[in-house]
Design a protein around this motif. Structure first.
Motif, PDB file in Angstrom:
ATOM      1  N   ALA A 289       0.830  -1.205   0.000  1.00  0.00           N
ATOM      2  CA  ALA A 289       0.000   0.000   0.000  1.00  0.00           C
ATOM      3  C   ALA A 289       0.864   1.254   0.000  1.00  0.00           C
ATOM      4  CB  ALA A 289      -0.921  -0.003   1.219  1.00  0.00           C
ATOM      5  N   ASP A 290       0.375   2.288  -0.701  1.00  0.00           N
ATOM      6  CA  ASP A 290       1.068   3.572  -0.695  1.00  0.00           C
ATOM      7  C   ASP A 290       0.877   4.254   0.652  1.00  0.00           C
ATOM      8  OD1 ASP A 290       1.976   3.309  -3.281  1.00  0.00           O
ATOM      9  OD2 ASP A 290       0.253   4.338  -4.164  1.00  0.00           O
ATOM     10  N   ALA A 291       1.881   5.017   1.054  1.00  0.00           N
ATOM     11  CA  ALA A 291       1.774   5.781   2.295  1.00  0.00           C
ATOM     12  C   ALA A 291       0.717   6.862   2.134  1.00  0.00           C
ATOM     13  CB  ALA A 291       3.119   6.402   2.639  1.00  0.00           C
ATOM     14  N   PRO A 292      -0.116   7.100   3.158  1.00  0.00           N
ATOM     15  CA  PRO A 292      -1.106   8.183   3.068  1.00  0.00           C
ATOM     16  C   PRO A 292      -0.430   9.539   2.922  1.00  0.00           C
ATOM     17  CG  PRO A 292      -1.005   7.273   5.289  1.00  0.00           C
ATOM     18  CD  PRO A 292      -0.179   6.382   4.435  1.00  0.00           C
ATOM     19  N   ALA A 293      -1.141  10.463   2.313  1.00  0.00           N
ATOM     20  CA  ALA A 293      -0.560  11.774   2.015  1.00  0.00           C
ATOM     21  C   ALA A 293      -0.102  12.493   3.280  1.00  0.00           C
ATOM     22  CB  ALA A 293      -1.577  12.623   1.253  1.00  0.00           C
ATOM     23  N   TRP A 294      -0.888  12.385   4.360  1.00  0.00           N
ATOM     24  CA  TRP A 294      -0.511  13.081   5.588  1.00  0.00           C
ATOM     25  C   TRP A 294       0.813  12.562   6.124  1.00  0.00           C
ATOM     26  CZ3 TRP A 294       0.571  10.548  10.033  1.00  0.00           C
ATOM     27  CH2 TRP A 294       0.072   9.251  10.203  1.00  0.00           C
ATOM     28  N   PHE A 295       1.049  11.232   5.981  1.00  0.00           N
ATOM     29  CA  PHE A 295       2.284  10.632   6.481  1.00  0.00           C
ATOM     30  C   PHE A 295       3.478  11.116   5.663  1.00  0.00           C
ATOM     31  CE2 PHE A 295       5.223   6.878   6.724  1.00  0.00           C
ATOM     32  CZ  PHE A 295       5.540   7.015   8.067  1.00  0.00           C
ATOM     33  N   VAL A 296       3.293  11.223   4.350  1.00  0.00           N
ATOM     34  CA  VAL A 296       4.364  11.733   3.485  1.00  0.00           C
ATOM     35  C   VAL A 296       4.728  13.164   3.884  1.00  0.00           C
ATOM     36  CG1 VAL A 296       5.016  12.332   1.120  1.00  0.00           C
ATOM     37  CG2 VAL A 296       3.704  10.236   1.562  1.00  0.00           C
ATOM     38  N   VAL A 297       3.719  13.990   4.118  1.00  0.00           N
ATOM     39  CA  VAL A 297       3.971  15.392   4.495  1.00  0.00           C
ATOM     40  C   VAL A 297       4.707  15.461   5.829  1.00  0.00           C
ATOM     41  CG1 VAL A 297       2.865  17.559   5.169  1.00  0.00           C
ATOM     42  CG2 VAL A 297       2.014  16.283   3.185  1.00  0.00           C
ATOM     43  N   VAL A 298       4.277  14.659   6.805  1.00  0.00           N
ATOM     44  CA  VAL A 298       4.918  14.669   8.119  1.00  0.00           C
ATOM     45  C   VAL A 298       6.375  14.221   8.015  1.00  0.00           C
ATOM     46  CG1 VAL A 298       4.944  13.549  10.379  1.00  0.00           C
ATOM     47  CG2 VAL A 298       2.793  14.393   9.442  1.00  0.00           C
ATOM     48  N   VAL A 299       6.617  13.142   7.269  1.00  0.00           N
ATOM     49  CA  VAL A 299       7.983  12.631   7.131  1.00  0.00           C
ATOM     50  C   VAL A 299       8.885  13.657   6.454  1.00  0.00           C
ATOM     51  CG1 VAL A 299       9.391  10.934   5.890  1.00  0.00           C
ATOM     52  CG2 VAL A 299       7.408  10.185   7.202  1.00  0.00           C
ATOM     53  N   LEU A 300       8.410  14.279   5.408  1.00  0.00           N
ATOM     54  CA  LEU A 300       9.232  15.268   4.704  1.00  0.00           C
ATOM     55  C   LEU A 300       9.490  16.498   5.579  1.00  0.00           C
ATOM     56  CD1 LEU A 300       7.772  15.081   1.078  1.00  0.00           C
ATOM     57  CD2 LEU A 300       9.848  14.012   1.990  1.00  0.00           C
ATOM     58  N   THR A 301       8.510  16.868   6.395  1.00  0.00           N
ATOM     59  CA  THR A 301       8.711  17.990   7.313  1.00  0.00           C
ATOM     60  C   THR A 301       9.778  17.657   8.356  1.00  0.00           C
ATOM     61  OG1 THR A 301       6.406  18.679   7.020  1.00  0.00           O
ATOM     62  CG2 THR A 301       7.572  19.528   8.955  1.00  0.00           C
ATOM     63  N   VAL A 302       9.691  16.445   8.919  1.00  0.00           N
ATOM     64  CA  VAL A 302      10.692  16.003   9.897  1.00  0.00           C
ATOM     65  C   VAL A 302      12.073  15.932   9.250  1.00  0.00           C
ATOM     66  CG1 VAL A 302      11.441  14.029  11.282  1.00  0.00           C
ATOM     67  CG2 VAL A 302       9.061  14.794  11.372  1.00  0.00           C
ATOM     68  N   ALA A 303      12.141  15.413   8.029  1.00  0.00           N
ATOM     69  CA  ALA A 303      13.423  15.317   7.325  1.00  0.00           C
ATOM     70  C   ALA A 303      14.025  16.701   7.097  1.00  0.00           C
ATOM     71  CB  ALA A 303      13.237  14.584   6.001  1.00  0.00           C
ATOM     72  N   ALA A 304      13.183  17.659   6.697  1.00  0.00           N
ATOM     73  CA  ALA A 304      13.683  19.020   6.475  1.00  0.00           C
ATOM     74  C   ALA A 304      14.203  19.625   7.775  1.00  0.00           C
ATOM     75  CB  ALA A 304      12.569  19.885   5.888  1.00  0.00           C
ATOM     76  N   LEU A 305      13.485  19.389   8.880  1.00  0.00           N
ATOM     77  CA  LEU A 305      13.931  19.889  10.176  1.00  0.00           C
ATOM     78  C   LEU A 305      15.284  19.305  10.547  1.00  0.00           C
ATOM     79  CD1 LEU A 305      13.461  21.303  12.936  1.00  0.00           C
ATOM     80  CD2 LEU A 305      12.271  19.218  13.667  1.00  0.00           C
ATOM     81  N   CYS A 306      15.434  17.987  10.380  1.00  0.00           N
ATOM     82  CA  CYS A 306      16.694  17.332  10.749  1.00  0.00           C
ATOM     83  C   CYS A 306      17.847  17.772   9.857  1.00  0.00           C
ATOM     84  CB  CYS A 306      16.524  15.819  10.705  1.00  0.00           C
ATOM     85  SG  CYS A 306      15.443  15.173  12.008  1.00  0.00           S
ATOM     86  N   VAL A 307      17.576  17.997   8.587  1.00  0.00           N
ATOM     87  CA  VAL A 307      18.617  18.512   7.688  1.00  0.00           C
ATOM     88  C   VAL A 307      19.067  19.884   8.156  1.00  0.00           C
ATOM     89  CG1 VAL A 307      19.072  19.341   5.350  1.00  0.00           C
ATOM     90  CG2 VAL A 307      17.922  17.136   5.698  1.00  0.00           C
ATOM     91  N   TRP A 308      18.114  20.725   8.531  1.00  0.00           N
ATOM     92  CA  TRP A 308      18.463  22.061   9.017  1.00  0.00           C
ATOM     93  C   TRP A 308      19.283  21.978  10.308  1.00  0.00           C
ATOM     94  CZ3 TRP A 308      19.273  26.879   8.016  1.00  0.00           C
ATOM     95  CH2 TRP A 308      19.231  27.847   9.022  1.00  0.00           C
ATOM     96  N   LEU A 309      18.885  21.105  11.214  1.00  0.00           N
ATOM     97  CA  LEU A 309      19.610  20.962  12.479  1.00  0.00           C
ATOM     98  C   LEU A 309      20.980  20.311  12.307  1.00  0.00           C
ATOM     99  CD1 LEU A 309      16.703  19.778  14.842  1.00  0.00           C
ATOM    100  CD2 LEU A 309      17.718  22.061  14.692  1.00  0.00           C
ATOM    101  N   SER A 310      21.205  19.679  11.164  1.00  0.00           N
ATOM    102  CA  SER A 310      22.474  18.974  10.936  1.00  0.00           C
ATOM    103  C   SER A 310      23.650  19.907  10.715  1.00  0.00           C
ATOM    104  CB  SER A 310      22.339  18.049   9.723  1.00  0.00           C
ATOM    105  OG  SER A 310      21.442  16.995   9.978  1.00  0.00           O
ATOM    106  N   ARG A 311      23.379  21.179  10.510  1.00  0.00           N
ATOM    107  CA  ARG A 311      24.489  22.088  10.208  1.00  0.00           C
ATOM    108  C   ARG A 311      25.471  22.184  11.374  1.00  0.00           C
ATOM    109  NH1 ARG A 311      20.240  24.975  12.023  1.00  0.00           N
ATOM    110  NH2 ARG A 311      20.598  26.943  13.160  1.00  0.00           N
ATOM    111  N   HIS A 312      24.982  22.114  12.607  1.00  0.00           N
ATOM    112  CA  HIS A 312      25.878  22.219  13.770  1.00  0.00           C
ATOM    113  C   HIS A 312      26.732  20.970  13.950  1.00  0.00           C
ATOM    114  CE1 HIS A 312      24.274  26.051  14.943  1.00  0.00           C
ATOM    115  NE2 HIS A 312      23.051  25.579  15.052  1.00  0.00           N
ATOM    116  N   PRO A 313      26.161  19.758  13.973  1.00  0.00           N
ATOM    117  CA  PRO A 313      27.026  18.571  14.114  1.00  0.00           C
ATOM    118  C   PRO A 313      27.962  18.371  12.930  1.00  0.00           C
ATOM    119  CG  PRO A 313      24.749  17.921  13.776  1.00  0.00           C
ATOM    120  CD  PRO A 313      24.733  19.392  14.043  1.00  0.00           C
ATOM    121  N   LEU A 314      27.544  18.779  11.724  1.00  0.00           N
ATOM    122  CA  LEU A 314      28.444  18.672  10.570  1.00  0.00           C
ATOM    123  C   LEU A 314      29.642  19.591  10.752  1.00  0.00           C
ATOM    124  CD1 LEU A 314      29.118  17.585   7.784  1.00  0.00           C
ATOM    125  CD2 LEU A 314      27.664  19.364   6.797  1.00  0.00           C
TER     126      LEU A 314
END
Length: 485
Positions: A289-314
């Motif tokens: 089954a395909d992931a529901p649209a809300w789940f895709v949006v939540v995952v991409l939002t979390v991924a964007a947040l973590c990418v932004w926060l990665s600047r300090h540990p990098l």
């Protein structure tokens, strides 16, 4: 959505979700057993005093609004029950929001504990568990394929964890660069295990091989995670074997076990099949089954947040002044990791003693308190406690290194011994006064080293120790009250 779904990582998701949840079980068991005597209303570093000094925005926690020892029990049991449900896989059988909600509850509850835990919760593996639990929340359920963005974030976590540990060693103590670190480390590590003495007694050329292999595992192998599939699976296998070696050689709470679980996220289903098929275990079919649209949006939002926060540990990884086990935000997300950038050459143990005698002078009879994990009795075989974390014993190790941060709790600890405080005594392995109050206590310093084979045969001792003087001379409750004021 082919770009979003990672169809070939069904087993990896199950291992990560259940493995991270299992570590949370251990963590909340420790909360139930240790938090109140260490940090409770009458603990060594009471949380009520801490939250009066530190604002919520600097250390967000449920306990800022209201603290009681009963609330700690509620938090501990709630975390234990939710984590147990995830270990057996109940939320994972529902829609994607079910495991997400369960893991976010664990993350919020344990964040509340860590952020008021002060030195007793100031370890890198606390942040590691929080970050891993947060990411595991977005791995989905059996209804959908594992989301590739979250798997990538897990690989990025393992990369930072391993490479950070390797770089902090290479940039730190020269003993890591000249391959002599393990001449000392097995003997001087915070809490030796039952096999640590045997590891220490290995031939020195083999110790040098161990260090070189560690450098390869932490400085080279993490880059295999950049090539998902068989290459990353082999690299993860190397990391797992390395971590199992560390499990055998010492007690590092859940650091090694959680690293093993996280490294398993990079092993694809084809590689799992190579291991599981001979055991008669089938790799489960991927979700269709395909992931529901809300789940895709939540995952991409979390991924964007973590990418932004990665600047300090990098930036930290690339810095000559690399920080070890640093959190760059109060939520403990996307942290910097590392361990043992410096190696202690000699082991100094703080041995706490009491006497019932009225005069603590030369004629007094002193009896030792026994700790559960740290060395004390020279004949006792060290026990394997990891992944359980003995926080008082670790604090005693740092105290032996001369850490001034540990002195804030050590004076109250001596007072609790003089009061024969039962919750405090339950943290110990042996109370020489069997619940009665001593008249005086003191803290004695000893230099410990592992006994050689000939010394072991002659004396039956596993340790040899030499007197190194007193850290705290004989004190009674009145003296401690004056010191505290």
């Amino acid at each position: 959505m082919e770009w979003f779904d990672a169809q070939g990582y069904t087993v990896a998701r199950a291992v990560v979700q259940r493995g991270v949840a299992a570590v949370f079980v251990v963590a909340f068991v420790a909360v139930l057993h240790q938090f109140r005597p260490l940090l409770g209303e009458h603990g060594l570093l009471p949380v009520p005093a801490f939250v009066r000094r530190v604002p919520w925005r600097s250390s967000p926690s449920l306990f800022h609004r209201w603290y009681s020892d009963r609330l700690v029990l509620v938090v501990g049991w709630a975390g234990l029950l939710v984590a147990g449900a995830l270990v057996v896989g109940l939320p994972q059988q529902g829609p994607p929001w079910a495991p997400a909600l369960a893991f976010l509850v664990l993350w919020a509850l344990y964040l509340s504990v860590v952020n008021v835990g002060q030195v007793f919760y100031g370890f890198g593996w606390e942040s590691l568990l929080l970050e891993a639990g947060f990411l595991a929340a977005f791995l989905g359920s059996a209804d959908v394929a594992p989301p590739l963005p979250v798997l990538v974030l897990l690989w990025w976590l393992v990369f930072r964890l391993e490479l950070g540990a390797g770089l902090i060693k290479w940039r730190g103590d020269p003993a890591w660069r000249d391959l002599t670190a393990l001449y000392y480390h097995h003997e001087t590590q915070p809490m030796p295990g039952p096999l640590s003495r045997l590891f220490h007694l290995l031939p020195r050329p083999l110790h040098r091989v161990e260090v070189a292999a560690n450098h390869v595992a932490q400085l080279v192998v993490p880059f295999t995670l950049l090539v998902p599939g068989p290459v990353a699976s082999v690299g993860a296998g190397v990391m797992i074997v390395t971590q199992l070696w560390l499990v055998l050689s010492g007690n590092f709470a859940w650091l090694n076990w959680l690293t093993i679980v996280l490294a398993a996220s990079a092993v694809d289903d084809r590689s799992w099949a190579v291991v599981l098929d001979p055991l008669g275990v089938d790799v489960p079919a991927p979700a269709s089954a395909d992931a529901p649209a809300w789940f895709v949006v939540v995952v991409l939002t979390v991924a964007a947040l973590c990418v932004w926060l990665s600047r300090h540990p990098l930036r930290n990884l690339l810095s000559r002044h690399q920080r070890m086990n640093a959190s760059f935000n109060v939520w403990h997300l996307v942290n910097a990791y590392g361990a043992f950038g410096s190696i202690t050459r000699r082991r100094t143990e703080v041995v706490v003693e009491g006497t019932p005698d009225a005069d603590p002078g030369a004629g007094a009879t002193w009896r030792e308190y026994g700790f559960r994990g740290k060395p004390g009795d020279v004949r006792r075989l060290p026990r394997q406690y990891a992944p359980y974390h003995l926080r008082l014993d670790w604090g005693m190790w740092f105290l032996g290194l001369g850490s001034s941060a540990q002195l804030r709790w050590f004076t109250p600890f001596l007072a609790r011994l003089l009061e024969a405080d039962r919750p405090t005594l339950r943290l110990l392995a042996h109370d020489p006064f069997h619940g009665e109050r001593p008249r005086w206590v003191r803290a004695h310093l000893w230099q410990y080293r592992f006994a050689s084979p000939s010394e072991r045969r002659a004396t039956g001792q596993r340790w040899v120790r030499e007197d190194a003087g007193l850290l705290v001379d004989a004190v009674d409750l009145r003296a401690l009250a004056r010191f505290g004021s």
